[in-house]
Write a protein that holds these residues in place. Structure first.
Motif, PDB file in Angstrom:
ATOM      1  N   SER A 109     -33.668  46.890 -76.545  1.00 15.22           N
ATOM      2  CA  SER A 109     -33.113  45.332 -76.098  1.00 15.22           C
ATOM      3  C   SER A 109     -33.144  44.578 -77.264  1.00 15.22           C
ATOM      4  N   GLU A 110     -33.998  44.703 -78.220  1.00 11.61           N
ATOM      5  CA  GLU A 110     -33.895  43.897 -79.458  1.00 11.61           C
ATOM      6  C   GLU A 110     -32.628  44.352 -80.404  1.00 11.61           C
ATOM      7  N   MET A 111     -32.441  45.670 -80.468  1.00 12.21           N
ATOM      8  CA  MET A 111     -31.378  46.072 -81.321  1.00 12.21           C
ATOM      9  C   MET A 111     -29.917  45.477 -80.729  1.00 12.21           C
ATOM     10  N   ILE A 112     -30.026  45.562 -79.293  1.00  9.95           N
ATOM     11  CA  ILE A 112     -28.723  44.977 -78.649  1.00  9.95           C
ATOM     12  C   ILE A 112     -28.605  43.540 -79.109  1.00  9.95           C
ATOM     13  N   GLN A 113     -29.686  42.678 -78.874  1.00  8.63           N
ATOM     14  CA  GLN A 113     -29.669  41.277 -79.179  1.00  8.63           C
ATOM     15  C   GLN A 113     -29.366  41.104 -80.648  1.00  8.63           C
ATOM     16  N   THR A 114     -29.720  42.007 -81.641  1.00 13.74           N
ATOM     17  CA  THR A 114     -29.401  41.969 -82.969  1.00 13.74           C
ATOM     18  C   THR A 114     -27.941  42.018 -82.954  1.00 13.74           C
ATOM     19  N   ALA A 115     -27.403  43.064 -82.601  1.00 13.74           N
ATOM     20  CA  ALA A 115     -26.002  43.452 -82.513  1.00 13.74           C
ATOM     21  C   ALA A 115     -24.991  42.283 -82.249  1.00 13.74           C
ATOM     22  N   LYS A 116     -25.524  41.442 -80.891  1.00 21.37           N
ATOM     23  CA  LYS A 116     -24.770  40.538 -80.521  1.00 21.37           C
ATOM     24  C   LYS A 116     -25.032  39.324 -81.512  1.00 21.37           C
ATOM     25  N   GLU A 117     -26.014  38.981 -81.979  1.00 25.06           N
ATOM     26  CA  GLU A 117     -26.179  37.951 -82.940  1.00 25.06           C
ATOM     27  C   GLU A 117     -25.510  37.863 -84.098  1.00 25.06           C
ATOM     28  N   ASN A 118     -25.146  39.268 -84.424  1.00 26.11           N
ATOM     29  CA  ASN A 118     -24.478  39.497 -85.868  1.00 26.11           C
ATOM     30  C   ASN A 118     -22.882  40.026 -85.639  1.00 26.11           C
ATOM     31  N   ASP A 119     -22.536  39.858 -84.392  1.00 22.17           N
ATOM     32  CA  ASP A 119     -21.289  40.245 -83.707  1.00 22.17           C
ATOM     33  C   ASP A 119     -20.800  41.547 -84.348  1.00 22.17           C
ATOM     34  N   THR A 120     -21.808  42.510 -84.359  1.00 16.19           N
ATOM     35  CA  THR A 120     -21.208  43.742 -85.184  1.00 16.19           C
ATOM     36  C   THR A 120     -21.728  44.904 -84.152  1.00 16.19           C
ATOM     37  N   GLU A 297     -18.870  46.871 -78.657  1.00 14.90           N
ATOM     38  CA  GLU A 297     -19.317  47.577 -77.617  1.00 14.90           C
ATOM     39  C   GLU A 297     -18.449  48.744 -77.060  1.00 14.90           C
ATOM     40  N   SER A 298     -19.044  49.862 -77.131  1.00 16.25           N
ATOM     41  CA  SER A 298     -18.381  51.220 -76.406  1.00 16.25           C
ATOM     42  C   SER A 298     -18.050  50.895 -74.997  1.00 16.25           C
ATOM     43  N   ASP A 299     -16.958  51.324 -74.444  1.00 25.18           N
ATOM     44  CA  ASP A 299     -16.760  51.257 -72.888  1.00 25.18           C
ATOM     45  C   ASP A 299     -17.352  52.603 -72.298  1.00 25.18           C
ATOM     46  N   LEU A 300     -17.525  53.564 -73.061  1.00 25.02           N
ATOM     47  CA  LEU A 300     -18.101  54.663 -72.287  1.00 25.02           C
ATOM     48  C   LEU A 300     -19.606  54.841 -72.490  1.00 25.02           C
ATOM     49  N   MET A 301     -20.212  54.402 -73.608  1.00 25.66           N
ATOM     50  CA  MET A 301     -21.766  54.410 -73.795  1.00 25.66           C
ATOM     51  C   MET A 301     -22.104  53.102 -74.007  1.00 25.66           C
TER      52      MET A 301
END
Length: 324
Positions: A109-120, A297-301
């Motif tokens: 969850s923390e990894m995904i949140q970081t990805a969203k915050e950094n738009d990466t 974000e991937s549409d498959l994974m």
């Protein structure tokens, strides 16, 4: 990112799986292995020479900070996945992190949140989902060509001599059968049957508390999945789907490049998929396409699937009393 740009890859962690990944990366157009990193400079230099990487770093942070790099494949032990993914995401590097995504649901969850915050872009590198034979099976399930699934049996086991120098036996890095290989039978169930209504699990343990084997039963409204992982014996490493009108078997090794046998009305047919790489090329192509299309974000994974997968692994760990 321009569609004409060559994607420059970096690899963090240079073990066995990184060698296969780097080998397959060379077969994929539109990208190159630009840099590699190990905590050991000699190991990094040797790896870079084998796969023609331009730079070999002696620290993960140096690679993460390299402005020339577009995407980073993380192939370290599980316990470093969260820390390194976040490091790379904070430096705006697209992250392709090897399964298991992290050690538990909170880390994912923390990894995904970081990805969203950094738009990466961030994605779990669970290669099975992208292999043509497995995509074929997913299509069969969705189409209900042979009716609904009534039962699944999936296993992954191999004999490994107990050795505390081997990361597979080290609890502090997420060793044991469940997180390392049990994830594949669990993935087979979640990707075809969904989240189970009830989970039962029993395990055996080595003297240091690492799980040596795990037997799981996933119960659904109209189906059951019998799943197994073990480091104590060699198992078939197959996935057998009992449909209402046929039996479909993903032959050994079901999680890697393989073929599919369908038995219907006493007629057996085996479908080959003519693999020519280790099998990592398909997930690399998918990730490259996401990056070129500026997807995050991937549409498959999907993030949701990765979270469900880790939450299920956490549930099994709770059942068997395994903590890291």
């Amino acid at each position: 990112m321009s569609t004409t740009k060559t994607i420059k890859w970096g690899i963090l962690g240079l073990g066995k799986i990184a060698h296969k990944f780097a080998s397959d990366l060379k077969t994929v157009s539109g990208c190159e292995l630009y840099a590699v990193a190990s905590r050991n400079q000699e190991k990094a230099d040797e790896f870079a020479q084998i796969y023609q990487a331009k730079i070999a770093y002696d620290s993960y942070e140096k690679l993460a900070k390299d402005p020339a790099i577009d995407a980073i494949y993380i192939a370290t032990p599980h316990s470093l996945h969260k820390e390194l993914s976040i490091l790379c995401l904070q430096h705006k590097k697209a992250v392709f992190c090897e399964k298991a995504f992290a050690m538990n649901f909170d880390e994912v969850s923390e990894m995904i949140q970081t990805a969203k915050e950094n738009d990466t872009l961030l994605m779990e590198a669970l290669w099975t989902r992208f292999l043509p034979h497995y995509q074929f099976v997913i299509d069969v399930v969705k189409s209900e060509k042979y009716g609904k699934i009534k039962q699944l049996e999936a296993d992954f086991g191999f004999y490994a001599p107990y050795d505390l120098q081997n990361r597979v036996f080290r609890k502090e890095v997420g060793g044991g059968s469940l997180l390392d290989i049990g994830i594949y039978p669990i993935f087979a169930a979640l990707s075809t049957l969904g989240i189970p209504e009830k989970i039962e699990a029993k395990a055996t343990f080595f003297e240091n508390g690492v799980d040596s084997s795990c037997n799981m039963l996933f119960q659904y409204a109209n189906a059951k999945a019998y799943l197994k992982s073990t480091l104590l014996e060699n198992t078939p490493i197959t996935a057998i789907f009992q449909f209402e009108k046929a039996t479909l078997t993903i032959n050994r090794p079901f999680h890697g490049p393989s073929n599919v046998t369908i038995l219907q009305n006493n007629i057996e047919e085996t479908i080959d998929f003519n693999y020519s790489t280790h099998g990592y090329s398909f997930e690399i192509e998918h990730f490259n396409n996401l990056l070129q299309s500026n997807k995050k974000e991937s549409d498959l994974m999907t993030f949701e699937f990765s979270k469900s997968l880790m939450k299920t692994l956490d549930t099994v760990r709770n059942c068997i009393g395994l903590t890291y």
